[in-house]
Write a protein that holds these residues in place. Structure first.
Motif, PDB file in Angstrom:
ATOM      1  N   ALA A 314      15.687 -12.522  10.107  1.00  0.00           N
ATOM      2  CA  ALA A 314      16.355 -13.596   9.367  1.00  0.00           C
ATOM      3  C   ALA A 314      16.333 -13.363   7.852  1.00  0.00           C
ATOM      4  N   LEU A 315      15.535 -12.405   7.380  1.00  0.00           N
ATOM      5  CA  LEU A 315      15.441 -12.171   5.939  1.00  0.00           C
ATOM      6  C   LEU A 315      16.730 -11.567   5.413  1.00  0.00           C
ATOM      7  N   ARG A 316      17.154 -12.075   4.284  1.00  0.00           N
ATOM      8  CA  ARG A 316      18.360 -11.529   3.671  1.00  0.00           C
ATOM      9  C   ARG A 316      18.036 -10.182   3.002  1.00  0.00           C
ATOM     10  N   ASP A 317      16.898 -10.210   2.291  1.00  0.00           N
ATOM     11  CA  ASP A 317      16.512  -9.036   1.523  1.00  0.00           C
ATOM     12  C   ASP A 317      15.351  -8.369   2.244  1.00  0.00           C
ATOM     13  N   ARG A 318      15.639  -7.398   3.065  1.00  0.00           N
ATOM     14  CA  ARG A 318      14.588  -6.845   3.918  1.00  0.00           C
ATOM     15  C   ARG A 318      14.226  -5.441   3.451  1.00  0.00           C
ATOM     16  N   SER A 319      12.946  -5.275   3.081  1.00  0.00           N
ATOM     17  CA  SER A 319      12.487  -3.929   2.723  1.00  0.00           C
ATOM     18  C   SER A 319      11.135  -3.727   3.398  1.00  0.00           C
ATOM     19  N   ALA A 320      10.424  -2.615   3.080  1.00  0.00           N
ATOM     20  CA  ALA A 320       9.159  -2.330   3.765  1.00  0.00           C
ATOM     21  C   ALA A 320       8.264  -3.569   3.750  1.00  0.00           C
ATOM     22  N   LEU A 321       7.543  -3.770   4.863  1.00  0.00           N
ATOM     23  CA  LEU A 321       6.756  -5.001   5.056  1.00  0.00           C
ATOM     24  C   LEU A 321       5.605  -5.120   4.070  1.00  0.00           C
ATOM     25  N   VAL A 322       4.834  -4.033   3.921  1.00  0.00           N
ATOM     26  CA  VAL A 322       3.605  -4.113   3.125  1.00  0.00           C
ATOM     27  C   VAL A 322       3.566  -2.943   2.130  1.00  0.00           C
ATOM     28  N   PRO A 323       3.316  -3.229   0.837  1.00  0.00           N
ATOM     29  CA  PRO A 323       3.211  -2.120  -0.121  1.00  0.00           C
ATOM     30  C   PRO A 323       1.959  -1.277   0.116  1.00  0.00           C
ATOM     31  N   VAL A 324       2.015  -0.013  -0.301  1.00  0.00           N
ATOM     32  CA  VAL A 324       0.903   0.921  -0.052  1.00  0.00           C
ATOM     33  C   VAL A 324      -0.422   0.385  -0.598  1.00  0.00           C
ATOM     34  N   THR A 325      -0.395  -0.207  -1.776  1.00  0.00           N
ATOM     35  CA  THR A 325      -1.653  -0.686  -2.381  1.00  0.00           C
ATOM     36  C   THR A 325      -2.303  -1.739  -1.486  1.00  0.00           C
ATOM     37  N   THR A 326      -1.502  -2.588  -0.871  1.00  0.00           N
ATOM     38  CA  THR A 326      -2.050  -3.621   0.017  1.00  0.00           C
ATOM     39  C   THR A 326      -2.589  -2.982   1.298  1.00  0.00           C
ATOM     40  N   LEU A 327      -1.874  -1.965   1.796  1.00  0.00           N
ATOM     41  CA  LEU A 327      -2.341  -1.277   3.008  1.00  0.00           C
ATOM     42  C   LEU A 327      -3.716  -0.650   2.759  1.00  0.00           C
ATOM     43  N   ARG A 328      -3.918  -0.135   1.573  1.00  0.00           N
ATOM     44  CA  ARG A 328      -5.207   0.510   1.278  1.00  0.00           C
ATOM     45  C   ARG A 328      -6.327  -0.532   1.212  1.00  0.00           C
ATOM     46  N   ARG A 329      -5.993  -1.733   0.777  1.00  0.00           N
ATOM     47  CA  ARG A 329      -7.010  -2.798   0.743  1.00  0.00           C
ATOM     48  C   ARG A 329      -7.311  -3.304   2.142  1.00  0.00           C
ATOM     49  N   ASP A 330      -6.295  -3.359   3.000  1.00  0.00           N
ATOM     50  CA  ASP A 330      -6.514  -3.854   4.360  1.00  0.00           C
ATOM     51  C   ASP A 330      -5.807  -2.957   5.381  1.00  0.00           C
ATOM     52  N   PRO A 331      -6.501  -1.903   5.833  1.00  0.00           N
ATOM     53  CA  PRO A 331      -5.864  -0.976   6.779  1.00  0.00           C
ATOM     54  C   PRO A 331      -5.488  -1.630   8.113  1.00  0.00           C
ATOM     55  N   HIS A 332      -5.985  -2.854   8.354  1.00  0.00           N
ATOM     56  CA  HIS A 332      -5.584  -3.529   9.603  1.00  0.00           C
ATOM     57  C   HIS A 332      -4.098  -3.840   9.630  1.00  0.00           C
ATOM     58  N   LEU A 333      -3.449  -3.775   8.456  1.00  0.00           N
ATOM     59  CA  LEU A 333      -2.017  -4.048   8.433  1.00  0.00           C
ATOM     60  C   LEU A 333      -1.205  -2.840   8.884  1.00  0.00           C
ATOM     61  N   GLU A 334      -1.873  -1.688   9.015  1.00  0.00           N
ATOM     62  CA  GLU A 334      -1.182  -0.457   9.403  1.00  0.00           C
ATOM     63  C   GLU A 334      -0.860  -0.457  10.901  1.00  0.00           C
ATOM     64  N   MET A 335       0.323   0.044  11.236  1.00  0.00           N
ATOM     65  CA  MET A 335       0.706   0.209  12.642  1.00  0.00           C
ATOM     66  C   MET A 335      -0.301   1.111  13.368  1.00  0.00           C
ATOM     67  N   HIS A 336      -0.795   2.163  12.688  1.00  0.00           N
ATOM     68  CA  HIS A 336      -1.682   3.085  13.391  1.00  0.00           C
ATOM     69  C   HIS A 336      -3.064   2.468  13.637  1.00  0.00           C
TER      70      HIS A 336
END
Ligand code: SAM
Length: 340
Positions: A314-336
């Protein structure tokens, strides 16, 4: 009766990520140079996983899929399969793997009671495989698939993520290969999950486009009519060959989603897109009883209202879900980490 969530969706399919480590670096999943890994002391041992699965099974889970990371990097995986195969409430135990280690491990897994294997394979070209995964293991993956099809699994499937400009010219070669070795192929739309930091809408090849390309080559394609909560819609070519398409990006199936995910360190996620999970490791290691864990899981699922893929659509402006810096803070957001 499985526990229903707020939409009446049953608690039925559990994806068990047994490790966040992987021996490939697919550009749509792990494109960065380095990663923050889960602390080893947090990783559940097989007894702990087995105890949690007992509680899930009491509440209606009857299908379990082992995933990761790359599940086969946990060397003693057949031991976990053996523990799971002894549980009468589980009807199905499946594995999703990149196939690199499968040729050498498949027989032990099958003997331990594994029923079904899905191998991820995005290209028939070794050079492209190397560019896509950063490893030169294409031949090993093919050997793994072929070994699996020789053994007694009830099904071997091939999952291929299709990305525009990367492998969208390989629908036919992948389908032909699957047909030759006796493995049903499922084409997956590129998803904007955590970790897919290079995702953009224009790289998504939609289900409609895939069907169009296949119809140009094979003629009319017919939907296979079946009752299923499986993510793939299945189709049949005139010669009887079947294949699937998982259109999570352009046609999400949240309404029938009965899947949840347990990470290797015991966090339980109700949606691939969920920002937070429920900690089951903490209570388990603190000595919570089976009844207490049951109440925690049942209460959490009965409040589930997630429909992450539909909200993304439903998002009009759709880009990558989580920025790299946030992924590094919380690796639980990673698909792997979460387990695909
Ligand atoms: N290592 C195993 C494997 O390769 O199958 C299991 C884990 S992997 C995360 C599970 C599945 O997620 C794979 O089929 C992979 O192709 C898929 N996947 C990862 N990132 C994806 C993305 N951005 N879009 C669609 N599928 C993705």
């Amino acid at each position: 009766m499985p526990v229903p969530d707020t939409w009446g969706r049953p608690l039925r399919n559990l994806r068990l990520s047994v490790t966040d480590r992987c021996n490939l670096r697919c550009q749509y999943c792990m494109p960065e140079r380095d990663y923050v890994w889960l602390p080893r002391s947090d990783i559940l041992d097989f007894e702990e996983i087995s105890s949690l699965v007992d509680v899930f099974a009491d509440l209606g889970v009857d299908r379990v899929r082992l995933t990761g990371g790359e599940p086969l990097v946990r060397r003693d995986l057949p031991e976990l399969v053996r523990l799971l195969a002894q549980k009468p409430l589980l009807k199905d135990i499946a594995l999703t793997t990149n196939g690199v280690l499968l040729a050498e491990r498949a027989a032990a897994l099958e003997r331990a009671g594994l029923k079904r294997v899905t191998v991820s394979l995005d290209t028939m070209r070794p050079d492209r495989f190397q560019a896509l995964t950063r490893f030169d293991d294409h031949a090993r993956v093919l050997a793994g698939i072929e070994e699996a099809t020789r053994l007694g699994f009830t099904a071997v499937k091939i999952d291929a993520v299709i990305i525009r400009g990367v492998n969208d010219d390989e629908l036919v070669p992948l389908l032909e290969y699957g047909r030759r070795v006796g493995a049903e192929v499922r084409f997956i739309e590129y998803m904007d999950v955590g970790g897919a930091t290079r995702w953009s809408r224009d790289k998504v090849v939609s289900r409609a486009e895939m069907l169009g390309a296949l119809a140009r080559r094979y003629g009319p394609i017919h939907p296979v009519v079946e009752e299923s909560s499986a993510p793939a819609e299945r189709f049949r070519l005139a010669d009887g060959t079947t294949f699937g398409i998982i259109a999570s990006t352009t046609a999400p199936f949240c309404r029938s989603c009965d899947r949840s995910r347990l990470t290797a360190d015991g966090l339980w996620y109700l949606c691939l897109y969920a920002a937070r999970g429920t900690d089951l490791r903490g209570p388990l290691r603190a000595g919570a009883s089976r009844q207490e864990l049951r109440e925690l899981i049942e209460g959490t699922w009965s409040r589930r209202a997630d429909r992450g893929a539909e909200e993304r659509l439903a998002l009009r402006d759709r880009s990558a879900l989580v920025p790299v810096t946030t992924l590094r803070r919380d690796p639980h957001l990673e698909m792997h980490t979460r387990g695909g």
